[in-house]
Write a protein that holds these residues in place. Structure first.
Motif, PDB file in Angstrom:
ATOM      1  N   HIS A 180       0.843  -1.195   0.000  1.00 36.67           N
ATOM      2  CA  HIS A 180       0.000   0.000   0.000  1.00 36.67           C
ATOM      3  C   HIS A 180       0.884   1.254   0.000  1.00 36.67           C
ATOM      4  CE1 HIS A 180      -3.649   2.220   1.972  1.00 36.67           C
ATOM      5  NE2 HIS A 180      -3.357   2.688   0.781  1.00 36.67           N
ATOM      6  N   GLN A 181       1.874   1.287   0.864  1.00 31.34           N
ATOM      7  CA  GLN A 181       2.790   2.431   0.925  1.00 31.34           C
ATOM      8  C   GLN A 181       3.523   2.618  -0.404  1.00 31.34           C
ATOM      9  OE1 GLN A 181       5.669   2.315   4.122  1.00 31.34           O
ATOM     10  NE2 GLN A 181       6.532   4.292   3.559  1.00 31.34           N
ATOM     11  N   ARG A 182       3.991   1.524  -0.995  1.00 32.06           N
ATOM     12  CA  ARG A 182       4.688   1.608  -2.278  1.00 32.06           C
ATOM     13  C   ARG A 182       3.786   2.225  -3.342  1.00 32.06           C
ATOM     14  NH1 ARG A 182       4.777  -0.223  -7.012  1.00 32.06           N
ATOM     15  NH2 ARG A 182       3.074  -1.680  -6.687  1.00 32.06           N
ATOM     16  N   ARG A 183       2.543   1.796  -3.370  1.00 27.76           N
ATOM     17  CA  ARG A 183       1.594   2.335  -4.353  1.00 27.76           C
ATOM     18  C   ARG A 183       1.376   3.833  -4.170  1.00 27.76           C
ATOM     19  NH1 ARG A 183      -3.272  -2.063  -4.005  1.00 27.76           N
ATOM     20  NH2 ARG A 183      -2.074  -3.900  -4.661  1.00 27.76           N
ATOM     21  N   VAL A 184       1.206   4.240  -2.921  1.00 34.82           N
ATOM     22  CA  VAL A 184       0.990   5.663  -2.644  1.00 34.82           C
ATOM     23  C   VAL A 184       2.212   6.476  -3.059  1.00 34.82           C
ATOM     24  CG1 VAL A 184       0.693   7.370  -0.785  1.00 34.82           C
ATOM     25  CG2 VAL A 184      -0.706   5.278  -0.810  1.00 34.82           C
ATOM     26  N   GLU A 185       3.396   5.980  -2.724  1.00 35.56           N
ATOM     27  CA  GLU A 185       4.622   6.737  -2.967  1.00 35.56           C
ATOM     28  C   GLU A 185       5.072   6.725  -4.423  1.00 35.56           C
ATOM     29  OE1 GLU A 185       7.240   5.095   0.010  1.00 35.56           O
ATOM     30  OE2 GLU A 185       6.455   6.461   1.551  1.00 35.56           O
ATOM     31  N   THR A 186       4.579   5.781  -5.220  1.00 38.88           N
ATOM     32  CA  THR A 186       4.980   5.713  -6.635  1.00 38.88           C
ATOM     33  C   THR A 186       3.822   6.025  -7.578  1.00 38.88           C
ATOM     34  OG1 THR A 186       4.533   3.326  -6.769  1.00 38.88           O
ATOM     35  CG2 THR A 186       6.773   4.008  -6.150  1.00 38.88           C
ATOM     36  N   ARG A 187       2.728   6.488  -7.024  1.00 36.39           N
ATOM     37  CA  ARG A 187       1.513   6.760  -7.794  1.00 36.39           C
ATOM     38  C   ARG A 187       1.754   7.821  -8.861  1.00 36.39           C
ATOM     39  NH1 ARG A 187      -4.057   8.338  -4.670  1.00 36.39           N
ATOM     40  NH2 ARG A 187      -5.402   8.453  -6.483  1.00 36.39           N
ATOM     41  N   GLU A 188       1.318   7.515 -10.067  1.00 36.21           N
ATOM     42  CA  GLU A 188       1.361   8.497 -11.147  1.00 36.21           C
ATOM     43  C   GLU A 188       0.006   9.183 -11.204  1.00 36.21           C
ATOM     44  OE1 GLU A 188       2.868   7.239 -14.919  1.00 36.21           O
ATOM     45  OE2 GLU A 188       4.341   5.916 -13.981  1.00 36.21           O
ATOM     46  N   ILE A 189       0.042  10.497 -11.135  1.00 37.24           N
ATOM     47  CA  ILE A 189      -1.192  11.274 -11.119  1.00 37.24           C
ATOM     48  C   ILE A 189      -1.641  11.526 -12.559  1.00 37.24           C
ATOM     49  CG2 ILE A 189      -2.231  13.471 -10.429  1.00 37.24           C
ATOM     50  CD1 ILE A 189      -1.607  11.513  -8.116  1.00 37.24           C
ATOM     51  N   ASP A 190      -2.879  11.167 -12.847  1.00 35.80           N
ATOM     52  CA  ASP A 190      -3.424  11.321 -14.199  1.00 35.80           C
ATOM     53  C   ASP A 190      -4.406  12.480 -14.313  1.00 35.80           C
ATOM     54  OD1 ASP A 190      -5.327  10.065 -12.617  1.00 35.80           O
ATOM     55  OD2 ASP A 190      -6.048   8.771 -14.224  1.00 35.80           O
ATOM     56  N   ILE A 191      -4.508  13.283 -13.259  1.00 36.00           N
ATOM     57  CA  ILE A 191      -5.378  14.460 -13.269  1.00 36.00           C
ATOM     58  C   ILE A 191      -4.472  15.680 -13.131  1.00 36.00           C
ATOM     59  CG2 ILE A 191      -7.267  15.679 -12.127  1.00 36.00           C
ATOM     60  CD1 ILE A 191      -8.129  12.931 -10.968  1.00 36.00           C
ATOM     61  N   PRO A 192      -4.365  16.493 -14.182  1.00 35.61           N
ATOM     62  CA  PRO A 192      -3.489  17.660 -14.114  1.00 35.61           C
ATOM     63  C   PRO A 192      -3.812  18.558 -12.917  1.00 35.61           C
ATOM     64  CG  PRO A 192      -4.229  17.319 -16.359  1.00 35.61           C
ATOM     65  CD  PRO A 192      -5.017  16.370 -15.499  1.00 35.61           C
ATOM     66  N   GLY A 193      -2.776  18.898 -12.153  1.00 31.20           N
ATOM     67  CA  GLY A 193      -2.929  19.784 -11.011  1.00 31.20           C
ATOM     68  C   GLY A 193      -3.210  19.085  -9.692  1.00 31.20           C
ATOM     69  N   LEU A 194      -3.609  17.823  -9.744  1.00 30.97           N
ATOM     70  CA  LEU A 194      -3.933  17.102  -8.507  1.00 30.97           C
ATOM     71  C   LEU A 194      -2.651  16.788  -7.741  1.00 30.97           C
ATOM     72  CD1 LEU A 194      -6.189  15.748  -6.794  1.00 30.97           C
ATOM     73  CD2 LEU A 194      -5.686  13.642  -8.043  1.00 30.97           C
ATOM     74  N   MET A 195      -2.635  17.152  -6.488  1.00 33.00           N
ATOM     75  CA  MET A 195      -1.489  16.850  -5.628  1.00 33.00           C
ATOM     76  C   MET A 195      -1.653  15.439  -5.075  1.00 33.00           C
ATOM     77  SD  MET A 195       0.455  19.466  -5.745  1.00 33.00           S
ATOM     78  CE  MET A 195       1.580  18.946  -4.478  1.00 33.00           C
ATOM     79  N   PRO A 196      -0.649  14.594  -5.292  1.00 33.43           N
ATOM     80  CA  PRO A 196      -0.774  13.222  -4.790  1.00 33.43           C
ATOM     81  C   PRO A 196      -0.703  13.179  -3.262  1.00 33.43           C
ATOM     82  CG  PRO A 196       1.418  13.584  -5.669  1.00 33.43           C
ATOM     83  CD  PRO A 196       0.619  14.828  -5.964  1.00 33.43           C
ATOM     84  N   PRO A 197      -1.377  12.212  -2.662  1.00 36.11           N
ATOM     85  CA  PRO A 197      -1.293  12.091  -1.211  1.00 36.11           C
ATOM     86  C   PRO A 197       0.084  11.568  -0.810  1.00 36.11           C
ATOM     87  CG  PRO A 197      -2.485  10.224  -2.106  1.00 36.11           C
ATOM     88  CD  PRO A 197      -2.201  11.158  -3.262  1.00 36.11           C
ATOM     89  N   THR A 198       0.478  11.881   0.398  1.00 40.56           N
ATOM     90  CA  THR A 198       1.680  11.289   0.969  1.00 40.56           C
ATOM     91  C   THR A 198       1.253  10.066   1.780  1.00 40.56           C
ATOM     92  OG1 THR A 198       1.513  12.560   3.010  1.00 40.56           O
ATOM     93  CG2 THR A 198       2.771  13.566   1.174  1.00 40.56           C
ATOM     94  N   TRP A 199       2.205   9.208   2.101  1.00 40.19           N
ATOM     95  CA  TRP A 199       1.896   8.043   2.921  1.00 40.19           C
ATOM     96  C   TRP A 199       1.379   8.506   4.290  1.00 40.19           C
ATOM     97  CZ3 TRP A 199       0.057   3.578   2.878  1.00 40.19           C
ATOM     98  CH2 TRP A 199       0.223   2.665   3.914  1.00 40.19           C
ATOM     99  N   LYS A 200       1.991   9.552   4.835  1.00 33.85           N
ATOM    100  CA  LYS A 200       1.540  10.076   6.127  1.00 33.85           C
ATOM    101  C   LYS A 200       0.094  10.560   6.040  1.00 33.85           C
ATOM    102  CE  LYS A 200       2.584  13.424   9.806  1.00 33.85           C
ATOM    103  NZ  LYS A 200       1.316  13.142  10.402  1.00 33.85           N
ATOM    104  N   SER A 201      -0.250  11.257   4.954  1.00 33.79           N
ATOM    105  CA  SER A 201      -1.631  11.750   4.830  1.00 33.79           C
ATOM    106  C   SER A 201      -2.622  10.595   4.695  1.00 33.79           C
ATOM    107  CB  SER A 201      -1.770  12.731   3.662  1.00 33.79           C
ATOM    108  OG  SER A 201      -1.704  12.065   2.416  1.00 33.79           O
ATOM    109  N   VAL A 202      -2.205   9.505   4.072  1.00 24.92           N
ATOM    110  CA  VAL A 202      -3.079   8.330   3.969  1.00 24.92           C
ATOM    111  C   VAL A 202      -3.267   7.717   5.358  1.00 24.92           C
ATOM    112  CG1 VAL A 202      -3.291   5.987   3.042  1.00 24.92           C
ATOM    113  CG2 VAL A 202      -2.552   7.859   1.555  1.00 24.92           C
TER     114      VAL A 202
END
Length: 168
Positions: free
Chosen positions: A109-131
């Motif tokens: 789960h952590q790996r997915r969050v930390e390596t997530r590619e964002i497909d919505i322009p401008g969207l800030m990806p979550p951090t593992w801590k925020s999850v």
């Protein structure tokens, strides 16, 4: 039918929900997309609050009334939003299927969050801590659970299709 995918970021909701929508030709509503469009409009501050969900409720209702199956992709972390989806299904006179997507393997789960590619322009990806810190209330009525540490997205789509959308 209204199918609501719920779960924390990085569990695999979007992969499964979008694949299912594509396979079934259902209307697909992704809260992240709606919320980012609201942010991009400049109509509200960066914190869109409930606005994205409010827009999605009305879009879902109108599409359900046209006879479409609607698939919603959202965190759906609180009882208030879960009750609202139930009310939308009731108002439209359609069944509601709640699907909670989890990833029981914390490292994955952590790996997915930390390596997530964002497909919505401008969207800030979550951090593992925020999850880890994300509010996520216990369910009153247990939803159908998919654990993406144990099942592939394609197998999950097949399972959900057979169980809820086969028409049997």
């Amino acid at each position: 039918m209204l199918v609501v995918f719920s779960g924390l970021p990085g569990t695999g909701k979007t992969t499964i929900a979008s694949d299912l929508a594509n396979r079934t030709r259902a209307v697909y509503l992704r809260i992240d997309t709606i919320e980012q469009a609201i942010r991009n409009s400049g109509a509200l501050a960066q914190d869109v609050g409930r606005s994205g969900y409010m827009v999605a409720y009305e879009l879902a209702l109108s599409n359900l009334r046209f006879g479409s199956t609607v698939i919603v992709d959202c965190v759906n972390p609180v009882i208030e939003s879960r009750k609202a989806w139930s009310e939308i299904a009731t108002r439209a006179g359609v069944p509601l299927v709640n699907i909670q997507v989890i990833c029981s393997d914390k490292r994955e789960h952590q790996r997915r969050v930390e390596t997530r590619e964002i497909d919505i322009p401008g969207l800030m990806p979550p951090t593992w801590k925020s999850v880890l810190d994300h509010e996520y209330e216990a369910w009153d009525n247990a939803p159908f659970n998919i654990d993406t540490a144990l099942i592939t997205p394609s197998d999950a789509v097949e399972l959900i299709s057979r169980r809820f959308l086969s028409g049997d």
